[in-house]
Write a protein that holds these residues in place. Structure first.
Motif, short mmCIF file in Angstrom:
data_model
loop_
_atom_site.label_atom_id
_atom_site.label_comp_id
_atom_site.label_asym_id
_atom_site.label_seq_id
_atom_site.Cartn_x
_atom_site.Cartn_y
_atom_site.Cartn_z
N LYS A 51 58.67 6.11 37.99
CA LYS A 51 58.25 7.06 39.03
C LYS A 51 57.94 8.42 38.40
CE LYS A 51 59.61 9.15 43.38
NZ LYS A 51 60.61 9.18 44.45
N GLY A 52 56.73 8.93 38.69
CA GLY A 52 56.32 10.25 38.23
C GLY A 52 55.80 10.31 36.81
N LEU A 53 55.75 9.18 36.10
CA LEU A 53 55.28 9.16 34.72
C LEU A 53 53.80 8.79 34.66
CD1 LEU A 53 58.32 7.35 33.05
CD2 LEU A 53 57.86 9.81 33.18
N ASP A 54 53.11 9.30 33.68
CA ASP A 54 51.67 9.04 33.52
C ASP A 54 51.46 8.16 32.29
OD1 ASP A 54 48.91 9.05 33.26
OD2 ASP A 54 48.71 11.22 33.54
N PHE A 55 51.04 6.91 32.53
CA PHE A 55 50.80 5.94 31.47
C PHE A 55 49.30 5.69 31.27
CE2 PHE A 55 55.00 4.79 33.16
CZ PHE A 55 55.75 4.82 31.99
N SER A 56 48.46 6.59 31.72
CA SER A 56 47.02 6.36 31.59
C SER A 56 46.66 6.20 30.11
CB SER A 56 46.22 7.50 32.24
OG SER A 56 46.60 8.75 31.73
N ASN A 57 45.79 5.22 29.87
CA ASN A 57 45.28 4.88 28.53
C ASN A 57 46.36 4.46 27.54
OD1 ASN A 57 42.54 5.42 29.23
ND2 ASN A 57 43.07 7.59 29.16
N SER A 58 47.53 4.05 28.03
CA SER A 58 48.59 3.59 27.14
C SER A 58 48.38 2.13 26.76
CB SER A 58 49.96 3.78 27.78
OG SER A 58 50.26 5.15 27.86
N TYR A 59 49.06 1.71 25.72
CA TYR A 59 48.86 0.39 25.13
C TYR A 59 50.19 -0.36 25.13
CZ TYR A 59 46.53 -2.82 21.87
OH TYR A 59 45.95 -3.91 21.28
#
Length: 114
Positions: A51-59
């Motif tokens: 919750k509240g974390l940004d994993f955009s473009n993560s692998y």
């Protein structure tokens, strides 16, 4: 798309060291971490509170994500989950099932539906 990164952020390093519960506690206490574009390959992240974390473009190639609820994370757009363990995972509703399956089987970057 840039290659996934391994940052020197202490909170990110907790995840790399398998200290998911300590990570959760420190984030809950208000510490900030930037996880955009990070490398989570082969890591066990079971128990992660997203919750509240940004994993955009993560692998997340071959990571153990079992049971994680990503529905309230900031973003997962552009993330890849090739070969990951995803039993019991809740993905953001912006992903269609086909998008998740393509990423799981072929490593494509997941895109939110229009």
């Amino acid at each position: 798309m840039a290659a996934p990164v391994i940052t020197d952020n202490p909170l990110y390093q907790l995840l790399r060291d398998g200290k998911v519960q300590e990570f959760n506690q420190r984030v809950a206490a208000g510490e900030q971490v930037d996880l955009r574009g990070c490398d989570f390959r082969h890591l066990t992240l079971v128990g992660l509170l997203a919750k509240g974390l940004d994993f955009s473009n993560s692998y997340f190639r071959q990571a153990d994500l079992r049971g994680i609820d990503f529905t309230e994370c900031v973003s997962m757009e552009g993330a890849s989950i090739h070969g990951a363990k995803i039993s019991g995972v809740y993905f953001p509703k912006q992903f269609e099932a086909e998008e998740i399956l393509l990423s799981l089987q072929h490593g494509t970057r997941m895109r939110y539906k229009a």
